[in-house]
Scaffold this active site. Structure first.
Site, short mmCIF file in Angstrom:
data_model
loop_
_atom_site.label_atom_id
_atom_site.label_comp_id
_atom_site.label_asym_id
_atom_site.label_seq_id
_atom_site.Cartn_x
_atom_site.Cartn_y
_atom_site.Cartn_z
N ASP A 38 0.82 -1.22 0.00
CA ASP A 38 0.00 0.00 0.00
C ASP A 38 0.86 1.28 0.00
OD1 ASP A 38 -1.86 -2.04 0.59
OD2 ASP A 38 -1.77 -1.62 2.74
N GLU A 207 -11.07 -1.30 -3.00
CA GLU A 207 -10.40 -0.55 -1.92
C GLU A 207 -9.29 0.30 -2.53
OE1 GLU A 207 -9.16 -3.94 0.35
OE2 GLU A 207 -7.53 -4.43 -1.04
O1 FUB Z 1 -2.40 -3.88 3.74
C1 FUB Z 1 -3.66 -4.06 4.29
C2 FUB Z 1 -4.74 -3.99 3.29
O2 FUB Z 1 -4.40 -4.73 2.15
C3 FUB Z 1 -5.02 -2.63 2.73
O3 FUB Z 1 -5.73 -1.83 3.55
C4 FUB Z 1 -5.73 -3.00 1.51
O4 FUB Z 1 -5.87 -1.96 0.59
C5 FUB Z 1 -4.88 -4.11 0.99
O5 FUB Z 1 -3.83 -3.64 0.22
#
Ligand code: FUB
Length: 324
Positions: A38, A207
């Site tokens: 991320d 997301e």
């Molecule tokens: O790294 C944790 C979670 O994994 C993130 O919040 C999401 O976007 C995914 O990448």
């Protein structure tokens, strides 16, 4: 004869080393060792910065490291710039930083606790005098704790519009909201219609939202698929408004079975030299574990009509792009 051969050998070696030293230095991919996901790229204090999630089991995700560079090639690790020792309500699963500079301070937005209905957690904000911290809790509680419009309060991205408004896009579980931040980042401000949350979810959104404004257009980007699977990827839309509508144009970052899988949750940075870079995580071909995610960089290009060219995943990364 022997002497002549030696001389020829010497000349060839000198030529090869000259050619080599003229080759541009490459960042390589991944950019630095360790499992980091991320990644949020930023340019602060005449340095490139990357603020990633420490890609570990949720219970071990209690801190953030970050990385800085003067050229995108050599990276310095800054350890534990924010830990849950200074965020009393954050117990685990501290994810996906978004860091902004404002009025002499650095504000570090993060998600914590993998929050579900009725629990404490969600999006928090911490503040420091330097990009590499140490960051301290700004509020003593989450900024967004509730689940609104079905969006888990995680994966926030803070975007500064040209009129000085700070908008925060966020959301997991397939829903994305935008909120307006108060000037001190301590609360949300209502929109003109009195509401605080607007759902802006595009088709296939999962997301990892990201917003970029270029030539007066709003480029909204997000991750699709599952982050532990190989089909994770990034798609985008272009709009005339920060509130959309965000009509999905197509994918810009996709897994490449020859280079890396699960390529997503990216950010975009424009360097002082004007080049555009996509910074993202991917799973090396040798890895199966969901958390084996490494931070990578590629140059990103726009077409003449303003659309984005699909990003090519590489092992070489990008050329050095030094800053003074
Ligand atoms: O790294 C944790 C979670 O994994 C993130 O919040 C999401 O976007 C995914 O990448």
């Amino acid at each position: 004869m022997k002497k002549r051969l030696l001389l020829v050998g010497f000349i060839i070696a000198a030529l090869v080393s000259t050619v080599r030293s003229e080759e541009p230095q490459k960042s390589g991919n991944p950019l630095f060792p360790g499992w980091y996901a991320d990644p949020e790229a930023a340019f602060f204090d005449n340095h490139y910065w990357i603020f990633p999630t420490a890609s570990l089991p949720f219970d071990d995700q209690t801190y953030f490291d970050c990385f800085s560079s003067k050229d995108l090639v050599e990276w310095t690790k800054h350890e534990k710039v924010l830990t849950n020792d200074s965020i009393q309500w954050a117990k685990r699963a501290m994810w996906a930083p978004s860091v902004v500079y404002k009025d002499g301070k650095y504000y570090f937005f993060f998600g914590a606790n993998d929050v579900h209905k009725g629990e404490i957690g969600g999006i928090g904000v911490a503040v420091a005098d330097k990009p590499d911290g140490p960051y301290q809790d700004l509020l003593g509680k989450p900024l967004v704790n509730e689940i609104v419009n079905g969006a888990q309060p995680i994966d926030q991205f803070v975007f500064l519009d040209d009129d000085g408004s700070y908008y925060m896009y966020y959301g997991g579980w397939g829903h994305c909201n935008v909120v307006k931040l108060a000037n001190d980042f301590k609360s949300l401000e209502p929109f003109e219609d009195g509401s605080y949350y607007r759902e802006v979810t595009p088709k296939n959104y999962v997301e990892g939202p990201f917003m970029l404004k270029k030539d007066g257009k709003y480029y909204f980007m997000w991750s699709e698929g599952g982050w532990t699977t190989s089909n994770y990827c990034v798609a985008y839309a272009i709009s005339n408004s920060p509130f959309g509508p965000f009509e999905r144009i197509g994918k810009i970052i996709e897994p490449d079975p020859k280079v890396g899988m699960g390529a997503g949750h990216h950010s975009v940075l424009q360097s002082p030299s004007g080049k555009w870079y996509a910074v993202y995580h991917r799973r090396p071909l040798t890895e199966k574990d969901g958390n084996s995610r490494a931070t990578c960089i590629e140059e990103m290009f726009f077409n003449a009509d303003g659309t984005i060219k699909p990003v090519r995943l590489t092992f070489e990364g990008v050329d050095a792009d030094p800053v003074k």
